[in-house]
Every structure is written in C-alpha cells, then in structure tokens.
Design an enzyme around this catalytic site. Sequence first.
Site, short mmCIF file in Angstrom:
data_model
loop_
_atom_site.label_atom_id
_atom_site.label_comp_id
_atom_site.label_asym_id
_atom_site.label_seq_id
_atom_site.Cartn_x
_atom_site.Cartn_y
_atom_site.Cartn_z
N ARG A 167 0.92 -1.12 -0.08
CA ARG A 167 0.00 -0.01 -0.06
C ARG A 167 0.66 1.32 0.10
NH1 ARG A 167 -2.64 -2.71 2.48
NH2 ARG A 167 -0.97 -3.88 3.06
N THR A 168 1.93 1.35 0.85
CA THR A 168 2.45 2.61 0.74
C THR A 168 3.18 2.98 -0.63
OG1 THR A 168 3.18 1.98 3.02
CG2 THR A 168 4.19 3.91 2.19
N LYS A 218 24.48 -4.34 -5.27
CA LYS A 218 26.11 -4.26 -5.61
C LYS A 218 26.72 -3.48 -4.78
CE LYS A 218 24.66 -3.34 -10.56
NZ LYS A 218 25.05 -2.69 -11.72
N ARG A 252 11.78 3.77 1.55
CA ARG A 252 11.31 2.95 2.55
C ARG A 252 12.69 1.99 2.72
NH1 ARG A 252 6.25 -0.85 3.88
NH2 ARG A 252 5.63 1.22 4.61
N HIS A 272 7.28 6.19 10.67
CA HIS A 272 6.45 6.23 9.49
C HIS A 272 5.56 7.34 9.18
CE1 HIS A 272 4.48 4.41 5.98
NE2 HIS A 272 4.33 3.31 6.36
C1 NCD Z 1 2.90 -0.51 7.84
C2 NCD Z 1 4.32 -0.28 7.96
O1 NCD Z 1 4.85 -0.62 6.92
O2 NCD Z 1 4.95 -0.19 9.04
N1 NCD Z 1 2.16 -0.86 6.66
C3 NCD Z 1 2.02 0.55 6.16
O3 NCD Z 1 2.79 1.02 5.73
N2 NCD Z 1 0.63 0.65 6.04
C4 NCD Z 1 2.30 -1.54 8.91
C5 NCD Z 1 2.85 -2.77 8.98
O4 NCD Z 1 3.60 -3.34 8.20
O5 NCD Z 1 2.45 -3.63 9.77
#
Ligand code: NCD
Length: 312
Positions: A51-52, A80, A101, A129
């Site tokens: 989703r992100t 690499k 990320r 986050h």
């Molecule tokens: C969360 C994350 O990546 O920290 N997910 C997200 O970005 N919606 C929560 C999770 O992974 O549990």
Amino acid sequence: MRSLIDILELSVEELDQLMNTADDIMAHPAKYSEVCHGKKLATLFFEPSTRTRLSFEAAMYELGGNVLGFSEAASSSASKGESVADTAKVVSCYADIIAMRHPKEGAPYVASINATVPVVNAGDGGHNHPTQTLADLETIRHELGRLTDLTVGFCGDLKFGRTVHSLIAALSRYNGVKFVLISPVELRLPDYVRKDILVTHRVPYKETTDLEAVLPELDVLYMTRIQKERFFNEEEYLRLKDSYILTADKMKLAKEKMAVLHPLPRVNEISVAVDKDPRAAYFRQVLYAKYMRMALIMKLLDIAVEIDEQEA
Ligand code: NCD
C-alpha cells in the site's frame, strides 16, 4: 527545500493545512489533476510494501505527475553494494522528489542529507513512518470530528510497530489526548518513545496486557500486526503472533462512536467479521492516506492551490 523524515518536523498548523488540502482534493479532484505535470516522484523501496508504494504512486499520478523507482533492494544497485548516500545523489538527478522505505533505521535521513530534492521517509525499520501518521490523523479527524480530548488505545506490537511510534509523537501535541498501551510485555513501547515523547511532554498513559478490560474507555483503537520481519527468533514470533484478535464479540464492549484503525496489512489481529462494523475505519484510512500523500507531495514541491476558505 524540505524533506519529511520525522512527523515532528511538521507543526500542528502544518498538519492542519495538509488535512485541509486533502479535504479539498477529495472535494475537487479535477482542480488538482495537473498540478504536478512534468514532475517525477522516485519510489525507492528497499523493503516490501504494497500500500505505501502504490499509495505514493497513485498520489503522484492523480496530481498529473510521473513515477519511477524500484520495489525491492534486489533490483537496485544496493545489491551491488551502493550506499544510500550515493543512491540519493544519483536519483536526485532523475526525480523531483523521493519516497524511500528502508529496513535500516535512519536510512531515509541519510538519503535526505545527501539528496538535492526532498526525501520522504516511507518507513525506516522499526523506527518511524510519518506518512502513515498523516493518514491516521486525517482518519481520526474524519471519523470522530476532532484530534483533541481523545483516549487512544494502541494494541499489538508497540515495540517494532513504526506507525505507532510516529502516531504517538504526533498525537502527543494535541490537548487532552491520553494513551492506553496494550501489548504483551515483550512488545511494549520502546523506552526512547516513552521518555522522549510521553514523559517529556507529560502525556498521560497507562500500559496493560488486557485489551478487553480497557476497550470500553477508548475513542480510538489502533490495532497493529506483530512485525514478524523484525523478530530475531521465529519461536518468539510464533508465541506472540496471536496475542490479540479483535472480534465482533469484543466490539460489543466498545463505545458506539469508537473508531478502529489499522495501518494494514492485517494478518489475524482483526477478524473479518469486524469489517462490517461501521466503527471499522481501516479501509477508509487507506483512501485518506492517498489524499494526504497528495497534499504532502504538493507541499514539499512548493505547489500552492487556493482552498476555498468556507470549505476549509
Ligand atoms: C505498516 C508499515 O509498513 O509499517 N504498513 C503500512 O505502511 N501501511 C504496518 C505494517 O507493516 O504492519
């Protein structure tokens, strides 16, 4: 030029402005559909995400911009041996803004001090986050009509759950907010969050292992997944993974106006039967996330669109 690495870099006023912009985008999407024309977002995802990453991509497309990037470390030059600092310098030549990320805490920060374009932390290890927090705040504001005078329960993996850390930091700045921290003893909130945020800002909180006992007090219940990938020991994960399961039966204990949030993905911690409950806000939360990311991208790219004051 500004990045977003930690949610506390945004003032409460700026959070309000972002939520007002998101509301305006929802109400008038056409007004925003070309504001990022010619701009590019790079999504650098060194850790799995559905989703992100898709939310950032959808956000940029809905603003009329373009997207490039990768979705796993193996398909990048990190495999690499390239450093995050070098990757950030290189990608700055291709994109106007970066969403990163990374499994290592602090990696997006390192990227931000090396990039020449804004960097957004899209999740760094078990740390922070901030864009999930933007979504969470907007969801609470819509579901309950306020961000003050709330009792907010966090349940599950409060140790490794980075969304929990960022949301606690953000909510601590609103008046009358209290926290109820519900977790197994092994997965309690880390000391640095407790000291730097809760103790420093004198935010009332209590800790418990018993979800049912505290459910009737809560205005918001923020459920989280046990973060399997951050455990050193598989056995410990298996022992803790089903610590809490929110069921339709347990929901009977809760206030009529409580909102259930979850950053998703859900594993077992909310039974599917709860989805039908009007208090289950987690799929609406996904939509708010996209609009908040649109608002954030515009802010970091210095794109201003007039909001009708009466609607804001
Ligand atoms: C969360 C994350 O990546 O920290 N997910 C997200 O970005 N919606 C929560 C999770 O992974 O549990």
